[in-house]
Structures are given as structure tokens and as C-alpha cells.
Design a protein around this motif. Sequence first.
Motif, mmCIF file in Angstrom:
data_model
loop_
_atom_site.group_PDB
_atom_site.id
_atom_site.type_symbol
_atom_site.label_atom_id
_atom_site.label_comp_id
_atom_site.label_asym_id
_atom_site.label_seq_id
_atom_site.Cartn_x
_atom_site.Cartn_y
_atom_site.Cartn_z
ATOM 1 N N UNK A 267 11.628 -4.050 -34.273
ATOM 2 C CA UNK A 267 11.212 -4.131 -35.675
ATOM 3 C C UNK A 267 9.814 -4.703 -35.853
ATOM 4 N N UNK A 268 9.057 -4.832 -34.742
ATOM 5 C CA UNK A 268 7.697 -5.358 -34.844
ATOM 6 C C UNK A 268 6.898 -4.507 -35.841
ATOM 7 N N UNK A 320 4.856 -15.919 -32.517
ATOM 8 C CA UNK A 320 3.887 -15.864 -31.422
ATOM 9 C C UNK A 320 3.760 -17.234 -30.758
ATOM 10 N N UNK A 321 3.479 -18.266 -31.555
ATOM 11 C CA UNK A 321 3.295 -19.613 -31.003
ATOM 12 C C UNK A 321 4.571 -20.128 -30.350
ATOM 13 N N UNK A 322 5.703 -19.923 -31.012
ATOM 14 C CA UNK A 322 6.967 -20.422 -30.467
ATOM 15 C C UNK A 322 7.263 -19.803 -29.099
ATOM 16 N N UNK A 323 7.081 -18.493 -28.968
ATOM 17 C CA UNK A 323 7.337 -17.826 -27.686
ATOM 18 C C UNK A 323 6.409 -18.344 -26.589
ATOM 19 N N UNK A 324 5.131 -18.543 -26.933
ATOM 20 C CA UNK A 324 4.169 -19.016 -25.943
ATOM 21 C C UNK A 324 4.447 -20.467 -25.544
ATOM 22 N N UNK A 325 4.767 -21.305 -26.525
ATOM 23 C CA UNK A 325 5.105 -22.705 -26.215
ATOM 24 C C UNK A 325 6.366 -22.771 -25.352
ATOM 25 N N UNK A 326 7.349 -21.990 -25.713
ATOM 26 C CA UNK A 326 8.622 -21.975 -24.971
ATOM 27 C C UNK A 326 8.396 -21.546 -23.526
ATOM 28 N N UNK A 327 7.551 -20.534 -23.315
ATOM 29 C CA UNK A 327 7.241 -20.080 -21.954
ATOM 30 C C UNK A 327 6.590 -21.198 -21.135
ATOM 31 N N UNK A 372 7.374 -4.839 -21.369
ATOM 32 C CA UNK A 372 8.750 -5.061 -21.820
ATOM 33 C C UNK A 372 9.711 -5.145 -20.646
ATOM 34 N N UNK A 373 10.629 -6.125 -20.701
ATOM 35 C CA UNK A 373 11.710 -6.335 -19.748
ATOM 36 C C UNK A 373 11.249 -6.900 -18.403
ATOM 37 N N UNK A 374 9.941 -7.195 -18.258
ATOM 38 C CA UNK A 374 9.506 -7.859 -17.026
ATOM 39 C C UNK A 374 9.764 -9.352 -17.179
ATOM 40 N N UNK A 375 10.457 -9.935 -16.221
ATOM 41 C CA UNK A 375 10.732 -11.369 -16.262
ATOM 42 C C UNK A 375 10.918 -11.903 -14.855
ATOM 43 N N UNK A 376 10.538 -13.156 -14.661
ATOM 44 C CA UNK A 376 10.786 -13.839 -13.388
ATOM 45 C C UNK A 376 11.928 -14.840 -13.541
ATOM 46 N N UNK A 377 12.517 -14.887 -14.740
ATOM 47 C CA UNK A 377 13.606 -15.824 -14.996
ATOM 48 C C UNK A 377 14.945 -15.142 -14.737
ATOM 49 N N UNK A 378 15.884 -15.884 -14.171
ATOM 50 C CA UNK A 378 17.208 -15.321 -13.925
ATOM 51 C C UNK A 378 17.968 -15.104 -15.217
ATOM 52 N N UNK A 379 17.543 -15.787 -16.293
ATOM 53 C CA UNK A 379 18.261 -15.721 -17.563
ATOM 54 C C UNK A 379 17.432 -15.060 -18.657
ATOM 55 N N UNK A 380 16.229 -14.609 -18.359
ATOM 56 C CA UNK A 380 15.337 -14.093 -19.398
ATOM 57 C C UNK A 380 15.604 -12.646 -19.735
ATOM 58 N N UNK A 381 15.144 -12.232 -20.937
ATOM 59 C CA UNK A 381 15.278 -10.832 -21.350
ATOM 60 C C UNK A 381 14.013 -10.039 -21.019
ATOM 61 N N UNK A 382 12.882 -10.733 -20.809
ATOM 62 C CA UNK A 382 11.642 -10.026 -20.532
ATOM 63 C C UNK A 382 11.015 -9.415 -21.771
ATOM 64 N N UNK A 388 5.260 -10.853 -28.514
ATOM 65 C CA UNK A 388 3.976 -11.493 -28.842
ATOM 66 C C UNK A 388 2.860 -10.453 -28.864
ATOM 67 N N UNK A 389 2.784 -9.641 -27.822
ATOM 68 C CA UNK A 389 1.728 -8.622 -27.747
ATOM 69 C C UNK A 389 1.852 -7.614 -28.887
ATOM 70 N N UNK A 390 3.093 -7.224 -29.204
ATOM 71 C CA UNK A 390 3.308 -6.272 -30.288
ATOM 72 C C UNK A 390 2.800 -6.807 -31.612
ATOM 73 N N UNK A 391 3.030 -8.096 -31.871
ATOM 74 C CA UNK A 391 2.551 -8.706 -33.113
ATOM 75 C C UNK A 391 1.028 -8.772 -33.128
ATOM 76 N N UNK A 392 0.434 -9.195 -32.019
ATOM 77 C CA UNK A 392 -1.037 -9.272 -31.940
ATOM 78 C C UNK A 392 -1.654 -7.888 -32.150
ATOM 79 N N UNK A 393 -1.027 -6.871 -31.588
ATOM 80 C CA UNK A 393 -1.542 -5.496 -31.730
ATOM 81 C C UNK A 393 -1.550 -5.040 -33.180
ATOM 82 N N UNK A 394 -0.572 -5.508 -33.958
ATOM 83 C CA UNK A 394 -0.517 -5.129 -35.377
ATOM 84 C C UNK A 394 -1.815 -5.490 -36.087
ATOM 85 N N UNK A 395 -2.391 -6.635 -35.716
ATOM 86 C CA UNK A 395 -3.608 -7.129 -36.373
ATOM 87 C C UNK A 395 -4.884 -6.644 -35.683
ATOM 88 N N UNK A 396 -4.721 -5.689 -34.778
ATOM 89 C CA UNK A 396 -5.863 -5.187 -34.013
ATOM 90 C C UNK A 396 -6.567 -6.325 -33.271
#
Length: 434
Positions: A267-268, A320-327, A372-382, A388-396
Motif C-alpha cells: 500500500x506504499x 521511515x525513521x522507526x524502521x531505520x532506528x529499529x534496524x 524486498x525479502x532480503x534479510x540476514x535475520x532469522x526472524x525478519x521479513x526482509x 523505507x525505500x518505497x516511501x522515499x521514492x514517492x517523494x522523488x
Amino acid sequence: MKNDFGLERFAKLVIKQDDLRTLYFRAFAFLLDFFDADKLYFFKFSKRKQCFDPKAALNRDILEEVVKGDYESFNIEEAFEKEFNLNFRAFGSSCNDVVRSLAKLVVDKKVKSIKSSSIKSARLKSLWSQLKLNDEAFYVPLFSLNEMVGFVLFDKVIDYDNSKAYFDLLGCAIGRLFLLKNIDNLSNLLATKDDEDKRKQKLYQIGKTAMIMAHEMKNSLIGIMGLFSRLKAYVDEDKKAQRYYEIIESQLKKLYEFTFDINKFSKIGDGADIREVEIADIIDNSIEMASSFSNDVKFSVSIGKDASVIEADKSQLEQVFLNLFKNSIEAKKQGSVKIDVSVRKEGEFVVIKIKDNSGGVDEETLKNMMKPFFTTKSYGTGLGLAIVKGIIDIYNGSLSFKNVKDGLECVIKLPQKNNTGGSDGRKEKNHGCG
């Protein structure tokens, strides 16, 4: 059914697989053993031929020869080329009539037992004999993304009511691979085609597939989690059972969260509410939410006066910020987490730099981390950085990562004035209210 098998073990097994044939064999090996059956046959629906193809077969002999208790690493090719499997797949050459007859006999949306005495067709009775099915077999339709993808035949009646969750999880895993395949197809199209209409159509199809997948997974998991929660009262006095309960509960919650990530990803760009917002408010809100992930994280924030306001959707930038901080928090293995945020104006753009002390990443991860779906975490969705990138792309805007001393630095570049027109082409001012 074997008591030492568990839903968590099956979930981990099916989510790891990266191609359909491997998924089928490893999941079916588990289920054959789980139900103490001697034979299992899987007929996959072919959209191209509009019929059911014999796709995979396992029996007790194959299981004992190639699995040896390890469903994750047994030799798929060896199982695929066993005579038992080759003979089964030969039934489907050009979708012959006898397979069509079998499909007509069993195919519907409900599980059921089938007695050989109820079969009238001589050819079908012959197939029944060649498959060496018992006097009574059990039929299970398999669904993914709200469509029937095939059916499974066991050579015995199984306890389906108490094990439906396993088939629901398998359907979710199949849907995940369908989605990955669609994304690969889309990537190839974007790399080789210039036709904008085709691109938009493919993007629409991917979004629709993702939303359907998330919806179906969520519905299945709600049912599973609801039934599972009722078991809590039965394990209160058993410490081992409590531990199993907690593990399975955590895995179910992770799968449930996965459906929300897919939903966000699909839904981005929908319904963006573009307003003039204070970056400080967005960062403060994101820090407050991110701090719940760790008790040992310190933030440093610096915002230039001429970069304090930006036209954007507040909730999107908070995501965007929450995902980056969480990472950054999750990447730090030991010690305190330190995250430095700086916001500066460069020409018509606002440049946001987020630097952590996580130790950085390897080159392969740096190259692929926004896919999409790339992750190094055993529990991550990737999907976190893809969102984050999809949102940034919206704003060019632009998004990049680089390794720096002691950690990783993310650089976001966004136009200070919105140039997307918003979701409906309007801009609203919200002076000082954020």
C-alpha cells in the motif's frame, strides 16, 4: 500423529524454502512422518493446462532412505528421482483421462475420506491399485492466495481437524514463493522494458497479489492463534508444555506481523496526506517508539534551522525513521546502542543522515539490503528497508547506505517542498501543528 513434532518446527521449515519443489518435498516429508502414513501423493493444479498434474510422491521407504530425521537438508534430487516418484509422475503425461477422472472424483473445497468401494470407473480403480492406496484414502485440498493450488492424497485417514494449522502454514509458504516469483518477474520487466503502461500493470498485479496474500495469511493466522490460545489452560502445570507454548506463540506472532509488513509494502503511496510538518516532531515520535525495542539506546539529534520543516506525510516519515532506528538497535549485538541523527538543507533538498555504532555490514548485505525479502535475520521479513525505500521514492528522493567507522550510515535526500502532488493532487498547510 507423533507427539514430538511441533507447529513451530514446521513453520521454520517451510518459511526457509526458496523454491517450490524443495518446499513441496520437505513439507510433505514432514507431513508423511507426522501422520505416520505410508504414502503421500501431491497433484498440482496447472493453470496452463487446466488440469491436475502428478507432481510429487513420497513413501515410507524414500523417507527412511533420504530424510533420516532431517527435513531441512535431505537430498531433494535423490527423492525426486526415486522409481516410486518417477512412476507416479508418469501418470500425468499430457494430463491423461485417468488423472482427470481422479480429479473429478475428489476435487472440491472440503477434506474427505475416499473409499475404493465407492469408485465405479474401471480405469480409476486400476490407478488406485497402481498407486497402492488402501481401501480408504484421505483427500486434502491445498489453498494459497485464496486459490486451490492442488490436493494431497494420504493412504490413510488423518486427524485433519487438529492439524489444519499445518496445511494453512504450507499455503502461506507457497503464497510467499508465488509473491517472490512475481517480484522477480517485475524486476526483470523493469530492467528490460520501457513501456510505462506495462510497468504500471505489473506493479498493480504485484500489489494486488501482496494484498491478497496478506489478507489470506492474516485470516488463517487469526483462526490458528484463536484456537491455540485456548490451549493455555491445559499447559499451566507442565513446564515443558509451557515452554513449547511460548515458542509456538512467538512464532505465530512473527508470522502475523509478517502479514502487516506485506500490507504496508503493497500500500506504499496510497492515501498520502501531504502537509507541512516539523521534522523534530517526527524524529521525537519515532525515537519514543524505537526506544521500546531496547533499554540501552542513546540518540543524538541535530537539526538545521532552515531544514526544520518539510512537506510530507507525517505517518510515512515516522515509518521511515522507526524502521531505520529499529534496524540499528537490532544490528548492535553487544553494548549500548548509539544513533546520531543530523538534518541539514542542501539547495532545495533536506538531507538526513542516520549513523549508528552497529559495526557495519558486509559488502553482499550492503548491495542487497534494500531488495524486498532480503534479510540476514532469522526472524525478519526482509520488507522493512523495502518499505523505507518505497516511501522515499514517492517523494522523488534518494536513499543510500555506507559503512563508516564503528557502524553504518544511512543518507536520505528529500525535496523540502512536495513535488508529488499528494495522493489526490492537493497540498494542505498545517502551521506548527505537525
